[in-house]
Enzyme design. Sequence first.
Site, PDB file in Angstrom:
ATOM      1  CE  LYS A 116     -15.079  26.598 -25.034  1.00  0.00           C
ATOM      2  NZ  LYS A 116     -13.744  27.044 -25.494  1.00  0.00           N
ATOM      3  NE  ARG A 117     -11.340  33.375 -17.539  1.00  0.00           N
ATOM      4  CZ  ARG A 117     -10.067  32.564 -17.497  1.00  0.00           C
ATOM      5  NH1 ARG A 117     -10.300  31.316 -17.077  1.00  0.00           N
ATOM      6  NH2 ARG A 117      -9.039  33.346 -17.401  1.00  0.00           N
TER       7      ARG A 117
END
Length: 281
Positions: free
Chosen positions: A100-101
Amino acid sequence: MAAAATAFNATLAARWAASGSLLCVGIDPEPGRYPATLVDDPDRVFAFGKAIVDATAEFACAFKPQIAHFAAQGAEDALERLIAYVHAAHPGIPVILDAKRGDIGSTALNYAREAFDRFRADAVTANPYLGSDSLAPYLERADKGVVVLCRTSNPGAADLQDLPVAGADGSVRPLYQRVAEKAARDWNANGNLSLVVGATWPEQLGEVRAIVGPSIPLLVPGIGAQGGDVEAVLKHGLNADRTGLIISSSRAVLYASSGADFAEAAARVARDTRDAINRYR
């Protein structure tokens, strides 16, 4: 317009066909929840993950290790080894790195390198809320998949994702629908994009499917421990080929038993979950 599916999405489609499964097994190792047989093993993070992978591979269309669960234990090396092991021992099963960068510039570029070059993941989850330039370093890797957060499964998702947003034509839609529109219209030039839509919001899942069409896969967390309804997910999310979904379960599979039979128990739950999904296909 989106290009034809390449690399990750093609691998995923082949795995759907070969396995007859839409189940993605999440790998979230948690301190304090390892089976007693592994508690004193200095390599327990890798050993646990390997045992789960081997036990559940025949029932899985993908694996999804969660990076924070490894990093918090100083076990990034175990994550590298585990993904390499999946590629070697179970070729054809894609690995989605759940990271979930979301950042920009050189930081985003290095996050993409981390996921794809260091960890050798086939796909990575990404946060779109810094805009298209935050996704570009991932999307430019046409051989890799990018799974963009759209309507997440957590209760607080509505705080921002449901906010009304006006479009250029003056119409008003929730933010998550605008994300789906942008994804389908502007971001999927390489045919390597997917979206995250939680199982806890089946009607919204159907809305997203209607916006993006049949060819964009949807990663659906939230069944099992989070209580998502499998029948509703299939009703609203399947495409015309009766595929198009990556339905993720983590804790219910991983921690089906805390005893020496943990891998066998995980296999039973994975099999039963796959079969429950297939009953509604």
